[in-house]
Design a protein around this motif. Structure first.
Motif, mmCIF file in Angstrom:
data_model
loop_
_atom_site.group_PDB
_atom_site.id
_atom_site.type_symbol
_atom_site.label_atom_id
_atom_site.label_comp_id
_atom_site.label_asym_id
_atom_site.label_seq_id
_atom_site.Cartn_x
_atom_site.Cartn_y
_atom_site.Cartn_z
ATOM 1 N N MET A 1 0.818 -1.202 0.000
ATOM 2 C CA MET A 1 0.000 0.000 0.000
ATOM 3 C C MET A 1 0.854 1.254 0.000
ATOM 4 S SD MET A 1 -3.154 0.775 -0.186
ATOM 5 C CE MET A 1 -4.157 2.219 -0.015
ATOM 6 N N GLU A 2 2.098 1.159 0.501
ATOM 7 C CA GLU A 2 2.961 2.334 0.544
ATOM 8 C C GLU A 2 3.283 2.859 -0.851
ATOM 9 O OE1 GLU A 2 3.491 -0.497 2.109
ATOM 10 O OE2 GLU A 2 3.181 0.054 4.203
ATOM 11 N N LEU A 3 3.145 1.983 -1.866
ATOM 12 C CA LEU A 3 3.472 2.394 -3.220
ATOM 13 C C LEU A 3 2.393 3.271 -3.828
ATOM 14 C CD1 LEU A 3 4.938 -0.958 -4.602
ATOM 15 C CD2 LEU A 3 6.169 1.035 -3.728
ATOM 16 N N MET A 4 1.181 3.209 -3.295
ATOM 17 C CA MET A 4 0.085 3.990 -3.852
ATOM 18 C C MET A 4 0.015 5.367 -3.209
ATOM 19 S SD MET A 4 -3.113 1.486 -4.695
ATOM 20 C CE MET A 4 -3.019 0.357 -6.104
ATOM 21 N N LYS A 5 -0.258 6.375 -4.033
ATOM 22 C CA LYS A 5 -0.381 7.754 -3.567
ATOM 23 C C LYS A 5 -1.865 8.094 -3.442
ATOM 24 C CE LYS A 5 4.115 8.333 -4.116
ATOM 25 N NZ LYS A 5 4.458 7.083 -4.804
ATOM 26 N N ARG A 6 -2.276 8.455 -2.254
ATOM 27 C CA ARG A 6 -3.693 8.789 -2.083
ATOM 28 C C ARG A 6 -4.041 10.021 -2.908
ATOM 29 N NH1 ARG A 6 -6.630 9.385 2.290
ATOM 30 N NH2 ARG A 6 -5.148 10.569 3.551
ATOM 31 N N THR A 7 -5.178 9.953 -3.592
ATOM 32 C CA THR A 7 -5.540 10.964 -4.587
ATOM 33 C C THR A 7 -7.021 11.317 -4.461
ATOM 34 O OG1 THR A 7 -3.870 10.094 -6.115
ATOM 35 C CG2 THR A 7 -5.607 11.473 -7.067
ATOM 36 N N GLN A 444 0.435 17.514 -9.800
ATOM 37 C CA GLN A 444 1.656 16.786 -10.146
ATOM 38 C C GLN A 444 1.991 17.037 -11.619
ATOM 39 O OE1 GLN A 444 1.492 15.921 -6.436
ATOM 40 N NE2 GLN A 444 3.161 14.986 -7.599
ATOM 41 N N PRO A 445 2.613 18.171 -11.958
ATOM 42 C CA PRO A 445 2.843 18.517 -13.367
ATOM 43 C C PRO A 445 3.677 17.490 -14.118
ATOM 44 C CG PRO A 445 4.124 19.938 -11.903
ATOM 45 C CD PRO A 445 3.161 19.181 -11.047
ATOM 46 N N GLU A 446 4.545 16.768 -13.409
ATOM 47 C CA GLU A 446 5.397 15.778 -14.076
ATOM 48 C C GLU A 446 4.594 14.596 -14.612
ATOM 49 O OE1 GLU A 446 5.010 14.523 -9.796
ATOM 50 O OE2 GLU A 446 5.283 16.417 -10.892
ATOM 51 N N LEU A 447 3.342 14.445 -14.169
ATOM 52 C CA LEU A 447 2.520 13.323 -14.618
ATOM 53 C C LEU A 447 1.637 13.673 -15.818
ATOM 54 C CD1 LEU A 447 1.376 11.828 -11.189
ATOM 55 C CD2 LEU A 447 3.292 11.122 -12.633
ATOM 56 N N LEU A 448 1.618 14.944 -16.203
ATOM 57 C CA LEU A 448 0.776 15.382 -17.310
ATOM 58 C C LEU A 448 1.626 15.537 -18.553
ATOM 59 C CD1 LEU A 448 -2.212 16.104 -17.789
ATOM 60 C CD2 LEU A 448 -1.592 18.491 -17.398
ATOM 61 N N ALA A 449 1.334 14.761 -19.582
ATOM 62 C CA ALA A 449 2.198 14.695 -20.758
ATOM 63 C C ALA A 449 2.082 15.925 -21.651
ATOM 64 C CB ALA A 449 1.888 13.430 -21.558
ATOM 65 N N ILE A 462 -5.671 9.376 -13.924
ATOM 66 C CA ILE A 462 -5.996 9.109 -12.523
ATOM 67 C C ILE A 462 -5.168 7.930 -12.003
ATOM 68 C CG2 ILE A 462 -7.809 8.409 -10.926
ATOM 69 C CD1 ILE A 462 -9.814 9.845 -12.777
ATOM 70 N N LYS A 463 -5.081 6.900 -12.820
ATOM 71 C CA LYS A 463 -4.297 5.716 -12.455
ATOM 72 C C LYS A 463 -2.841 6.077 -12.196
ATOM 73 C CE LYS A 463 -2.896 1.238 -14.420
ATOM 74 N NZ LYS A 463 -3.028 0.358 -15.609
ATOM 75 N N ARG A 464 -2.252 6.919 -13.075
ATOM 76 C CA ARG A 464 -0.858 7.331 -12.898
ATOM 77 C C ARG A 464 -0.663 8.098 -11.604
ATOM 78 N NH1 ARG A 464 1.659 10.432 -17.818
ATOM 79 N NH2 ARG A 464 3.544 10.071 -16.571
ATOM 80 N N HIS A 465 -1.654 8.948 -11.250
ATOM 81 C CA HIS A 465 -1.514 9.735 -10.031
ATOM 82 C C HIS A 465 -1.525 8.849 -8.789
ATOM 83 C CE1 HIS A 465 -2.144 13.226 -12.546
ATOM 84 N NE2 HIS A 465 -1.963 13.997 -11.494
ATOM 85 N N VAL A 466 -2.253 7.746 -8.831
ATOM 86 C CA VAL A 466 -2.298 6.845 -7.687
ATOM 87 C C VAL A 466 -1.043 5.978 -7.620
ATOM 88 C CG1 VAL A 466 -3.549 4.901 -6.646
ATOM 89 C CG2 VAL A 466 -4.812 6.815 -7.638
ATOM 90 N N LEU A 467 -0.500 5.627 -8.782
ATOM 91 C CA LEU A 467 0.585 4.637 -8.830
ATOM 92 C C LEU A 467 1.985 5.251 -8.854
ATOM 93 C CD1 LEU A 467 -0.831 1.977 -11.319
ATOM 94 C CD2 LEU A 467 -0.833 1.931 -8.822
ATOM 95 N N HIS A 468 2.109 6.532 -9.218
ATOM 96 C CA HIS A 468 3.456 7.098 -9.403
ATOM 97 C C HIS A 468 3.695 8.296 -8.480
ATOM 98 C CE1 HIS A 468 4.249 4.585 -12.909
ATOM 99 N NE2 HIS A 468 3.026 4.864 -13.322
#
Length: 468
Positions: A1-7, A444-449, A462-468
């Protein structure tokens, strides 16, 4: 669970780049710290279709939500604003994330198709309908225990401000933004109690006056200030709890001045059937050769007699305000080819929209036409946002009706006008200006292509924001 970022995903209905400015300082500050992109509107750009596309990553041709309502062929009925999540085909984003991490949890707050979903926590509007004919405003929750507990802490959900003439205006039931503030507080309540990994929050305040007054009306500045205050407070709350925040919207609303009464046109050509009951007219979908299910700027036309398709198309294409008419083959290109779709789909110009009206004489209009009745009407009706200006002392009439209801008598809240020209904003087609597209803003600007994405990309973002 530590790998997931709450969003937290905050759905600010109707928010677009064109509305950002001096009256949205909190949202502007959030943009300046993160990144912003426009979302190419799904087709049609309406609530249920947009949300289902975002949460499945699939187009309507696959998830099946072709509008806010459609014709049920087996029951020969038009069905609008149904709430079961079983209607949405495909894997939902919380289901995929839960497969990746069993400890993952999701809260779904006032997004549509919220009943019987696999989300861990949910709240949605749901009146009760006792056998004596009353309509009692309430909410539905999962787990059931949330409903009494949250109402004890936050009070009753201000349902009259969620939709109808009381939405977006000052009423005895609350401030113009009462329902959006209640929903925002419910998001805090759920976060404090359960700390879900993913929170989906729906804030509808802008939707009302953008349709009632139009986006160019000076009164919209006050609505922008109100929603900006709610959003700013919610962003601060989530960030203090180390929760990432995404702001997005489902569609942009553009000015309109041309209502199209498409069912009246079909009736004029003897394709639409009407039956008289108690002196009033009801659309008989099953007996009609052709009829239309109107939904903002798109309308599904169903043909019980396929032989008249070319004739119907030829007539509709000539109607002022109609931009395009799509047959089954052309629907494939729009990725809306689905058994629930109409045999033809008409799309309006940006300044026009479709009514469900089918009667020629207002004295023959069904009793529900003058009421807020989202399930019985065979199409979407934004005129429900207005009180009939022709009724003298209309607020006194409402008060007397409410007293009658409180005393246990049946009554008809028939205070809605039948004048479609009152509506000044709509959505559904693709706006000509990308600044009127729905918007996606991330902390998280680094996640927006890039600065523009397809509606199916929202799922993956949304998936990327939770996982990265």
């Amino acid at each position: 669970m530590e790998l997931m970022k709450r969003t937290a995903v905050i759905n600010v209905v109707g928010l677009t780049e064109s509305l950002l400015g001096p009256t949205t300082p909190h949202i502007n500050r959030f943009v300046s710290k993160g990144a912003r992109a426009n979302i190419v509107p799904p087709f049609p750009a309406v609530t249920c279709t947009s949300q289902s596309t975002y949460l499945t990553g699939l187009p309507p041709s696959q998830h099946g939500i072709v509008a806010n309502g459609w014709y049920n062929h087996e029951q020969a009925e038009v069905q609008f604003w149904k709430q079961s999540n079983h209607l949405v085909h495909g894997r939902k984003i919380w289901e995929e994330l839960r497969e990746l991490e069993p400890g993952f949890t999701c809260a779904k707050l006032f997004w549509w198709y919220n009943m019987y979903s696999t989300a861990d926590y949910s709240i949605t509007p749901r009146p009760m309908y006792p056998a004596d004919g009353r309509k009692v405003f309430d909410i539905y929750s999962w787990p059931f225990s949330i409903r009494p507990d949250i109402k004890k802490d936050l009070g009753e959900f201000p349902f009259p401000t969620f939709w109808g003439p009381g939405a977006g205006v000052q009423t005895p039931q609350g401030a113009p933004d009462a329902c959006s503030r209640w929903i925002a507080e419910s998001a805090k309540w759920i976060e404090t109690k359960y700390s879900p990994t993913l929170s989906l929050v729906y804030l509808p305040h802008l939707d009302y006056n953008l349709q009632r007054l139009g986006p160019k009306h000076p009164g919209i500045t006050e609505d922008l200030r109100r929603i900006d205050s709610i959003v700013g407070d919610l962003i601060q709350f989530f960030e203090q709890r180390s929760v990432r925040v995404i702001l997005l919207s489902e569609y942009g609303i553009t000015p309109v001045d041309t209502p199209i009464h498409i069912n009246r046109i079909l009736r004029e050509n003897n394709w639409l059937a009407v039956k008289e009951e108690l002196g009033l007219e009801l659309l008989d979908a099953g007996a009609s050769r052709a009829f239309a299910v109107a939904d903002h700027q798109a309308v599904h036309i169903y043909l019980n007699d396929p032989s008249i398709e070319n004739k119907v198309r030829a007539v509709i294409e000539k109607v002022p305000g109609v931009a395009d008419v799509l047959d089954r083959k052309q629907q494939e290109a729009r990725r809306i080819n689905h058994p629930r779709s109409g045999d033809l789909i008409a799309v309006s110009h940006e300044n026009a929209w479709f009514t469900y009206y089918y009667w020629f004489d207002d004295n023959k209009a069904p009793d529900f036409a003058r009421c807020v009745d989202i399930h019985r009407k065979p199409g979407y009706d934004p005129v429900e946002l207005f009180l009939d200006p022709k009724i003298p002392a209309v607020k006194l009439k409402i008060a007397l009706k409410l007293l009658k209801k409180k005393l246990g008598f049946r009554m008809l809240m028939d205070v809605i006008p039948l004048d479609a020209t009152l509506v000044k904003g709509s959505h559904g087609c693709r706006p000509s200006n990308p600044a009127d597209y729905p918007i996606f803003i991330t902390s998280q600007p680094e996640l927006l292509a890039n600065g523009q994405m397809n509606p199916t990309d929202v799922y993956h973002q949304i998936k990327r924001h939770v996982l990265h």
